[in-house]
Design a protein around this motif. Structure first.
Motif, mmCIF file in Angstrom:
data_model
loop_
_atom_site.group_PDB
_atom_site.id
_atom_site.type_symbol
_atom_site.label_atom_id
_atom_site.label_comp_id
_atom_site.label_asym_id
_atom_site.label_seq_id
_atom_site.Cartn_x
_atom_site.Cartn_y
_atom_site.Cartn_z
ATOM 1 N N GLN A 177 1.414 4.106 -3.018
ATOM 2 C CA GLN A 177 1.121 5.525 -2.820
ATOM 3 C C GLN A 177 2.380 6.370 -2.904
ATOM 4 O OE1 GLN A 177 -1.707 6.596 0.099
ATOM 5 N NE2 GLN A 177 -2.862 4.715 -0.112
ATOM 6 N N ASN A 216 -4.498 1.174 2.961
ATOM 7 C CA ASN A 216 -4.346 2.267 2.003
ATOM 8 C C ASN A 216 -4.901 3.577 2.546
ATOM 9 O OD1 ASN A 216 -3.257 1.883 -0.886
ATOM 10 N ND2 ASN A 216 -4.160 -0.085 -0.321
ATOM 11 N N LEU A 217 -6.035 3.491 3.235
ATOM 12 C CA LEU A 217 -6.605 4.704 3.814
ATOM 13 C C LEU A 217 -5.652 5.289 4.841
ATOM 14 C CD1 LEU A 217 -10.357 3.704 4.247
ATOM 15 C CD2 LEU A 217 -9.377 5.317 2.617
ATOM 16 N N ALA A 276 -3.925 9.816 -3.698
ATOM 17 C CA ALA A 276 -2.795 8.912 -3.678
ATOM 18 C C ALA A 276 -3.226 7.459 -3.891
ATOM 19 C CB ALA A 276 -2.043 9.045 -2.358
ATOM 20 N N ILE A 277 -4.492 7.183 -3.645
ATOM 21 C CA ILE A 277 -4.956 5.809 -3.835
ATOM 22 C C ILE A 277 -5.381 5.618 -5.280
ATOM 23 C CG2 ILE A 277 -6.589 4.076 -3.090
ATOM 24 C CD1 ILE A 277 -6.829 5.501 -0.464
ATOM 25 N N ALA A 307 0.834 -1.198 0.000
ATOM 26 C CA ALA A 307 0.000 0.000 0.000
ATOM 27 C C ALA A 307 0.872 1.253 0.000
ATOM 28 C CB ALA A 307 -0.929 -0.012 1.213
ATOM 29 N N ASP A 360 -5.309 12.519 1.624
ATOM 30 C CA ASP A 360 -4.894 12.567 0.231
ATOM 31 C C ASP A 360 -5.436 11.341 -0.499
ATOM 32 O OD1 ASP A 360 -3.664 13.025 -2.112
ATOM 33 O OD2 ASP A 360 -1.661 12.405 -1.438
ATOM 34 N N ALA A 415 -2.884 7.015 3.239
ATOM 35 C CA ALA A 415 -3.323 8.286 2.675
ATOM 36 C C ALA A 415 -3.554 9.329 3.768
ATOM 37 C CB ALA A 415 -4.605 8.083 1.865
#
Lengths: 357, 361, 310
Positions: free
Chosen positions: A206, C259-260, C5-6, A202, C2, C263
């Motif tokens: 990013q 992922n969150l 970015a994902i 991940a 952001d 971000a």
């Protein structure tokens, strides 16, 4: 003589033989939180145990127990170890703190060493390593190596130990690269290879091109290797199988010198309860070889920093430093005290995001 | 041709003999494994089964520890066995154990540092209620929507684990704990603690509750109408319905009871031996108790013995690890073998083995 | 924060990889449960597959042989469960739990010499120009063989259960073993075959973890993946297609959560982690409340002991 007394005297004879044996040999126990095959935290503690065996040979006998849950089971394991005639017992996880204190109160003649805790007694000492010193070196290299200016950080739990590492790495990355940005993922595990792999992926997706980790498996290294052009650092153990790229250096927990030192103290009868917090200088934190993927000048700077930290000339938390909300923390030239570091629950200025809870 | 013929009644002789046979078989198979690992098999087996009970150095300590380890297992397994007999499958005791501990510890932590006599009884009630409420979810879904309780109760274990993690990192975190996950230690909070009642015996309230549960379940199953209904439902749901058993009420009773007992076990554990809520507070007692219930043939006395046997392999296994250097993994595999053999040989008490050709029906 | 970015395309591609182990284990367990057997030992079979595959791949240098060994290891271990529950008629819940305990111990024993070793790499399947297609190329044509194999297995199981006579027999055994027996089918043999298939799939899923997704060997590395596979089968209401959906949902939540965080969004991690289970319970309730569609619910003989009395 009936059967019962026969058994009892046989057992008594065995017991006596046991104590007689225990008298010529110093018996050292180790209690591990994970399996010795975890390749990280417990693995390195076990390496320390093996170093003790190697160093003392027949003079010392070591026993260990792996995967001991924190809590009631730990207390029983410790008691049984003490009953079996151990002279010194190392308890190698924070969660063993209360069990260690409880059992130590029952066995005043047995010495206990508890890793990463803060409760002590006459026969309980504590020890931990200044991993943040290693983080400073990592941060420096990471800040120089990143091209995307995004550094990913796989954190385990939001506890002072981990927060200290993030701060230390960030301060030194920022020093050499003012544009650097940290992305932190809290994995809520010390060890879950699949999750660590996902977290690394991940971060890479990013935009991170350097990954730091405070979890123990090599999964992030493998994820970085697969992605290509991403740099990583070994954690807990050297993880040299991923050198020279993606692994460009590492922080190694090196408990051997301390363990040998403490066992020697017990043999000599000079052991005393104290609180040890050693870093690069004492050799408890080792920086794994900086690989050829790092440019020579960066490597030289990093080595100079290691030198300075080891000699005590430089402290990674030296002012001026502000907290994340902009309030001043350390003035110019001021050095953080151990108390603040041990309870660190804030980010330094420049880090984005919040510490959970 | 070997074939099996169901006995009209389980054989009494085999019911007693099979566990002994299983332990003997495990000793042989386990001994081979230990020998393959380069350890003295006789010594290993002796350390596991004999030393915790009779070793001069350890026994005075490890014998009472058997009770500490067996206590929660027996308490949970007794509750589960009632439902299992009636064909009601609660396999989420692990989650109910967690929720009981959270509810009970929550009461204590909320009232900290109140020193009052009623605190511990209040925690006991909260613990039982916590487990009961968590078990009521699958119970109500089953009675209302006929949802499969095996699956719902299992799924709720994961949810409970997440709540546990959230609590130990957040709401219940010890404010004086240096930021580490985990609650205050209830052992150091006298009004809330569940200490050893008589020093050196291992007896704490959880063990007492376990014994009471064994006796109550025995009376219930043998002397009480409800016990009859449970057994009848297990044997023939249709006959039970004709006999006037309300299946929904039975589901609520069995799941509720097992949940409450699991919750109690969690509460006694968190206030006693474990001391605190932490992320990995649950050690799989809820799942192991399922095995204990079956090893004990769902009979209260059998469960008591099975719980003690499991505890023995845990404690003996620990001794074998640090005295003989046998890896934890080998002990785990050894326990697995013991369970396989115990479950496998049970066929002898329920079935006759017949040799020869099948007769024409 | 952001969100930019994902990248959703990348996200989907990586959740496919992340979900593959649980997908493989779940599709195997689906077949087992369709035959009327509840095997709670998935975790034990996965981890055994993980070490068998890892060890053989390291020893021979061939990941392909490793994957085969993993399937074999998982199948052999599952047959311990099979013999106990089908021949000796032990309780399935208890035996499955014992299988997990045994598998964890056994795998750790076998794996003692394999800590800290890097396995031989499993190559991505080179699909040439296909992987250059924007969006779809990254999602569909950039994976290794096992990802495609897992998708093929889902399709295969779906077709097998729906269109083949053998699939029909398997379902009949799961719905009513007494009737199937009366019709002359070998209930025990069919179930043993299903159990072995489930074991092989779980083993393959475990090896995907140790050889591709992580890749390394460490004790207990499956970390609960087997239990998630069990939940997915329920979520899927015992349908092959929905197993795929379920696996990607469970795997997706895990990946999305990370992922969150990356971000910069402060996500309630525990709530997110618990959500797939809550959704599964909801699905179960809706399904069982809808009585007209009872046929899609659990196989009627699931978990029951079969004994041929005649």
């Amino acid at each position: 003589m009936n059967r019962r007394t026969l058994l009892a005297s046989a057992a008594l004879a065995l017991g006596l033989a046991g104590t007689a044996l225990a008298q010529d040999k110093t018996k050292v126990g180790f209690v591990f939180v994970g399996p010795i095959g975890d390749g990280g935290w417990t693995y390195e503690h076990n390496e320390g145990r093996l170093a003790v065996e190697e160093h003392f040979g027949d003079a010392v006998e070591t026993v260990y127990q792996e995967s001991v849950p924190e809590g009631a089971d730990a207390e029983r394991v410790l008691t049984q170890m003490a009953l079996s005639g151990a002279d010194l017992i190392f308890t190698t996880s924070f969660g063993y703190m209360d069990p260690t204190i409880n059992v130590a109160a029952k066995f005043p003649d047995v010495k206990f060493e508890h890793a990463t805790g803060y409760k002590r007694a006459d026969n309980v000492g504590t020890y931990s390593a200044r991993f943040y010193e290693g983080r400073a070196v990592q941060g420096h290299i990471a800040g120089k190596m990143t091209e995307s200016n995004i550094i990913g950080y796989i954190a385990s739990f939001p506890i002072p130990e981990v927060i200290r590492g993030i701060n230390s790495a960030y301060i030194h990355a920022k020093k050499v690269n003012p544009d650097v940005q940290f992305k932190v993922i809290w994995a809520y595990t010390w060890f879950d290879p699949a999750k660590e792999a996902d977290a690394a992926t991940a971060l890479i997706e990013q935009g991170a091109d350097v990954i730091l980790q405070h979890t123990d498996s090599t999964a992030p290294q493998a994820a970085a290797e697969k992605a290509g052009n991403v740099y990583t650092f070994g954690q807990a153990s050297d993880m040299a199988e991923y050198a020279p790229k993606p692994r460009i250096s590492s922080i190694i927990d090196n408990w051997s010198p301390y363990y040998i030192d403490r066992v020697q103290a017990v043999i000599d009868g000079t052991w005393e309860s104290d609180d040890t917090w050693d870093g690069i200088g004492a050799g408890m934190v080792k920086i794994g070889e900086i690989s050829d993927a790092v440019p020579a000048d960066v490597k030289a700077e990093a080595e100079a920093m290691i030198e300075a930290i080891a000699s005590g000339a430089y402290h990674p938390f030296t002012g001026p430093l502000n907290k994340q909300d902009g309030t001043p923390w350390l003035a110019e030239g001021e050095v953080a005290d151990d108390g603040t570091l041990l309870g660190m629950n804030f980010y330094v200025e420049g880090l984005t995001g919040e510490i959970p809870q | 041709m070997i074939r099996l013929e169901k006995r009209p009644q389980p054989s009494r002789a085999w019911t007693v003999a099979t566990p002994i046979l299983a332990v003997a078989l495990t000793m042989v198979a386990g001994g081979l494994m230990f020998a393959a690992l380069g350890k003295d098999p006789v010594e290993a087996i002796r350390t596991i089964f004999w030393d915790p009970l009779f070793n001069e150095q350890f026994a005075s300590y490890s014998r009472p520890q058997l009770l500490v380890k067996a206590g929660p297992l027996v308490l949970i397994a007794i509750g589960l066995s009632l439902g299992f007999r009636a064909g009601i499958w609660n396999i989420g005791a692990e989650g109910q154990y967690i929720m009981g501990a959270l509810a009970g510890a929550g009461v204590a932590l909320a009232l900290y540092p109140l020193e009052a006599w009623f605190l511990f009884p209040l925690m006991v009630i909260a613990g039982a209620l916590g487990g009961w409420a968590w078990a009521m979810i699958p119970a109500l879904l089953k009675t209302r929507f006929r949802t499969n309780e095996i699956l719902v109760s299992l799924l709720l274990v994961y949810v409970a684990e997440q709540i546990l993690a959230s609590m130990s990192l957040g709401l219940m975190r010890n404010p004086e704990g240096g930021g580490f996950p985990g609650s205050r230690n209830l052992q150091q909070y006298p009004a809330a603690a569940n200490p050893e009642l008589i020093a050196g015996t291992g007896m704490h309230w959880g063990v007492v509750a376990g014994f009471i549960a064994v006796i109550t379940a025995y009376i219930l199953l043998n002397r009480h109408m409800l016990g009859f209904q449970i057994r009848l439902t297990g044997q023939s749901p249709r006959a039970a319905r004709f006999a006037g058993v309300n299946p929904n009420a039975l589901v609520l009773f069995c799941l509720g009871t097992s949940g409450a007992l699991a919750g109690l076990a969690g509460l006694f554990e968190v206030a006693g031996p474990a001391g605190q809520i932490s992320i990995d507070f649950n050690q799989g007692y809820g799942f192991t108790a399922i095995i204990v219930a079956f090893l004990g043939r769902l009979h209260p006395v059998g469960i008591l013995l099975a719980g003690l046997l499991m505890a023995l392999t845990y404690i003996g296994g620990e001794l074998a690890q640090f005295m003989l250097g046998i890896p934890a993994a080998a002990i785990q595999a050894f326990q697995g073998m013991l369970l396989f053999f115990l479950l496998g040989v049970d066929v002898l008490s329920n079935y006759n083995i017949r040799l020869g050709r099948r007769e024409v029906a | 924060m952001d969100f930019g970015a994902i990248n959703p395309v990348v996200l989907i591609a990586s959740l496919m990889v992340a979900s593959t182990p649980i997908l493989l284990a779940a599709i195997g367990e689906l077949v087992v449960e369709k035959s009327g057997v509840l095997n709670l030992g998935v975790e034990g079979m996965m981890i055994t597959g993980a070490i068998c595959g890892f060890a053989i791949a390291v020893e021979t240098g061939s990941p392909a042989l490793g994957f085969l060994a993993a399937m074999l290891g998982g199948a052999v271990l599952s047959l311990v469960f099979g013999v106990l529950t089908q021949v000796l008629m032990s309780n399935q819940v208890a035996t499955g739990l014992a299988l997990t305990l045994f598998g964890l111990g056994l795998s750790a024993l076998i794996g003692q010499g394999y800590v800290g070793i890097k396995p031989p790499a499993t190559d991505r399947l080179d699909l040439g120009p296909l992987s250059e297609i924007p969006v779809l190329g990254r999602i569909l044509f950039s994976h290794d063989l096992i990802v495609y194999l897992s998708l093929a297995l889902v399709a295969g199981v779906w077709a097998f259960l729906r269109y083949t006579r053998a699939g029909l027999i398997l379902r009949a055994v799961g719905e009513n073993h007494d009737a199937a027996h009366a019709l002359g089918y070998h209930v025990v043999r069919i179930r043993l075959a299903a159990i072995a298939f489930g074991g092989a799939c779980a083993g393959l899923g475990g090896a995907y973890l140790s050889l591709v997704r992580v890749p390394q060997w460490t004790e207990g590395m499956t970390a609960g993946a087997g239990w998630i596979a069990l939940a997915i089968v329920v979520f899927a209401s015992w349908r092959a297609g929905r197993v795929l959906l379920g696996a990607y949902l469970f795997g997706g939540v895990a990946v999305l959560q990370l992922n969150l965080q990356a971000a910069g969004l402060a996500v309630p991690v525990e709530l997110l982690s618990a959500s797939p289970y809550l959704v599964t319970i909801l699905v179960l309730v809706i399904m069982s409340a809808d009585r007209g569609r009872a046929a899609v619910a659990a196989p009627a003989s699931l978990g029951r002991v079969f004994h041929a009395s005649t």
